[in-house]
Scaffold this motif. Structure first.
Motif, PDB file in Angstrom:
ATOM      1  N   ARG A 227      43.474  21.686  48.944  1.00 38.11           N
ATOM      2  CA  ARG A 227      42.822  22.416  48.038  1.00 38.11           C
ATOM      3  C   ARG A 227      43.705  23.546  47.480  1.00 38.11           C
ATOM      4  NH1 ARG A 227      38.141  26.714  50.270  1.00 38.11           N
ATOM      5  NH2 ARG A 227      36.953  27.220  48.271  1.00 38.11           N
ATOM      6  N   PHE A 228      43.399  23.904  46.447  1.00 38.14           N
ATOM      7  CA  PHE A 228      44.300  25.107  45.619  1.00 38.14           C
ATOM      8  C   PHE A 228      43.415  26.259  45.173  1.00 38.14           C
ATOM      9  CE2 PHE A 228      47.106  21.218  45.903  1.00 38.14           C
ATOM     10  CZ  PHE A 228      48.228  21.885  46.387  1.00 38.14           C
ATOM     11  N   LEU A 229      43.674  27.186  45.272  1.00 37.11           N
ATOM     12  CA  LEU A 229      42.955  28.448  44.755  1.00 37.11           C
ATOM     13  C   LEU A 229      44.006  29.320  43.658  1.00 37.11           C
ATOM     14  CD1 LEU A 229      41.429  29.635  48.202  1.00 37.11           C
ATOM     15  CD2 LEU A 229      40.319  28.259  46.361  1.00 37.11           C
ATOM     16  N   LEU A 230      43.391  29.853  42.832  1.00 39.74           N
ATOM     17  CA  LEU A 230      44.182  30.774  41.891  1.00 39.74           C
ATOM     18  C   LEU A 230      43.332  31.863  41.756  1.00 39.74           C
ATOM     19  CD1 LEU A 230      46.371  31.294  40.042  1.00 39.74           C
ATOM     20  CD2 LEU A 230      44.948  30.063  38.337  1.00 39.74           C
ATOM     21  N   LEU A 231      43.690  33.035  42.248  1.00 37.01           N
ATOM     22  CA  LEU A 231      42.718  34.424  42.291  1.00 37.01           C
ATOM     23  C   LEU A 231      43.639  35.417  41.222  1.00 37.01           C
ATOM     24  CD1 LEU A 231      42.293  34.989  45.984  1.00 37.01           C
ATOM     25  CD2 LEU A 231      41.131  33.279  44.598  1.00 37.01           C
ATOM     26  N   GLY A 232      42.741  35.893  40.134  1.00 30.31           N
ATOM     27  CA  GLY A 232      43.224  36.738  39.423  1.00 30.31           C
ATOM     28  C   GLY A 232      42.739  36.831  38.247  1.00 30.31           C
ATOM     29  N   GLY A 259      38.387  34.007  39.499  1.00 34.56           N
ATOM     30  CA  GLY A 259      38.689  35.090  38.907  1.00 34.56           C
ATOM     31  C   GLY A 259      39.360  36.271  39.523  1.00 34.56           C
ATOM     32  N   TYR A 260      39.110  37.634  39.036  1.00 36.10           N
ATOM     33  CA  TYR A 260      39.561  38.476  40.076  1.00 36.10           C
ATOM     34  C   TYR A 260      38.486  39.044  41.227  1.00 36.10           C
ATOM     35  CZ  TYR A 260      41.367  42.999  41.261  1.00 36.10           C
ATOM     36  OH  TYR A 260      41.961  43.997  42.024  1.00 36.10           O
ATOM     37  N   VAL A 261      38.996  38.735  42.323  1.00 38.25           N
ATOM     38  CA  VAL A 261      37.946  38.924  43.235  1.00 38.25           C
ATOM     39  C   VAL A 261      38.838  39.638  44.653  1.00 38.25           C
ATOM     40  CG1 VAL A 261      36.543  36.794  43.095  1.00 38.25           C
ATOM     41  CG2 VAL A 261      38.826  36.376  44.263  1.00 38.25           C
TER      42      VAL A 261
END
Length: 369
Positions: A227-232, A259-261
């Motif tokens: 799994r790959f997450l992108l936060l921003g 998104g931004y979290v």
């Protein structure tokens, strides 16, 4: 003493400097937070620690002489009304304009905090961008002439400023990043299933986001459960990644983008934190991940290399190198026991280097506050 802390966004000022402002307040100082775009919640957070918020117009990016002149005149009025004894400015426009206006209005003690060199020092082939970068460096030089001390977060950035004759060596004071409150960021249990990589940053090209996505694409071709997450958040910076490009990655099934979290809940479901940036000050996101007990993959560049001892709490890879990033990811997938082992060492390193109380105490001492 009356102290003014000046940033380019109310949210980042509260997020990154509230502990410093609280520490100053606890030492008996009168503290003002100056930035654009305060909302009721941010004002309330500052009131709770005894800090007064002051709004000011300031465009975070771009060079518009009419807007900038308006911002400078408003800053002049703020300095005249607040009458600070000391100013601490961070990020490029608050440093450039804040220090100059503070000197012109007779603020006795003037300090700049350089949290990273960013776009003004990144390589770019565009003539327009090179011109903007040249102007930014010149403005830094003029502004920092009026600063008493310039705090910098890594030795490479300090050397760059000195070699470009932007500031003299005797004005520089090195600190270990912003720091984190280790009590607020306790070590979390390791997360193994599925192995999950997380990148948290503004969505800019120089954060290495495209390299992260390509490495993820390759890894998922052989380990589809990873799994790959992108936060921003999206950004207005000239190097910002377009929203449609990000949505295409999500549609392809490579990455999740909430998104931004808030970082904490997502770090709880993270195995390894990844930041393949081209250059940083010392990234706060990585410091939070380390305090939370997360192994780290990052680049062997200024600011990032301060967060990893290669092979101990993670891996350093060359910047812009997808293959090296993929290999580092596979090491954790193929040896999941390393996730907990290196994550715990990240916590130990955070305790040694990134305790916000120690960093703030040093800054306050250097400022004579």
């Amino acid at each position: 003493m009356r102290i003014l802390v000046f940033g380019n966004q109310a949210f980042s000022l509260v997020n990154f400097r509230s502990q410093l402002m609280q520490d100053l307040k606890q030492r008996g100082h009168e503290v003002y937070a100056l930035a654009p775009n305060f909302d009721a919640d941010l004002r309330s957070q500052l009131r709770a620690i005894g800090v007064e918020s002051v709004d000011v117009a300031l465009s975070r990016t771009g060079v518009n002489p009419f807007h900038d002149l308006r911002d400078i005149m408003q800053l002049w009025r703020v300095m005249r009304d607040v009458k600070p004894d000391l100013i601490l400015a961070f990020t490029i426009k608050p440093v450039v304009y804040g220090i100059v206006v503070a000197a012109a209005t007779g603020v006795a003690r003037r300090y700049a905090l350089i949290t990273g060199l960013g776009y003004a020092f990144s390589a770019n082939e565009s003539v327009r961008d090179r011109l903007i970068q040249m102007i930014a460096r010149l403005l830094y030089r003029v502004s920092l002439y009026g600063a008493h001390i310039v705090f910098m977060q890594n030795a490479d950035d300090a050397d760059e400023f000195v070699s470009r004759n932007i500031v003299s060596q005797n004005k520089i004071s090195l600190i270990n990043g912003t720091g984190v409150d280790l009590g607020d960021w306790p070590e979390m249990a390791a997360f193994h299933s599925p192995v999950t990589f997380t990148l948290a940053a503004r969505l800019l090209g120089e954060k290495g986001i495209r390299e992260y996505i390509e490495a993820a694409r390759r890894v998922k071709s052989t380990h589809p459960d990873t799994r790959f997450l992108l936060l921003g958040s999206l950004d207005s910076n000239p190097s910002a990644i377009p929203e449609q490009e990000v949505r295409n990655w999500v549609a392809e099934g490579i990455v999740e983008w909430p998104g931004y979290v808030a970082m904490r809940p997502w770090l709880a479901q993270t195995s390894v934190f990844v930041l393949p940036s081209y250059r940083e000050g010392v990234p706060r996101s990585t410091q939070e991940a380390m305090a939370s007990g997360r192994a780290v993959i990052t680049t062997d560049v200024p600011g990032c290399r301060e967060t990893v001892i290669d092979g101990m709490n993670g891996y350093l890879v060359p910047p812009r190198n997808v293959e090296a990033l993929e290999i580092a990811m596979l090491k954790f997938i193929e040896n999941p026991l390393a996730i907990a082992e290196k994550g715990h060492r990240s916590r130990q390193l955070a305790e040694e280097r990134f305790n916000v109380r120690n960093i703030n105490a040093r800054m306050i001492s250097v400022m004579g506050a």
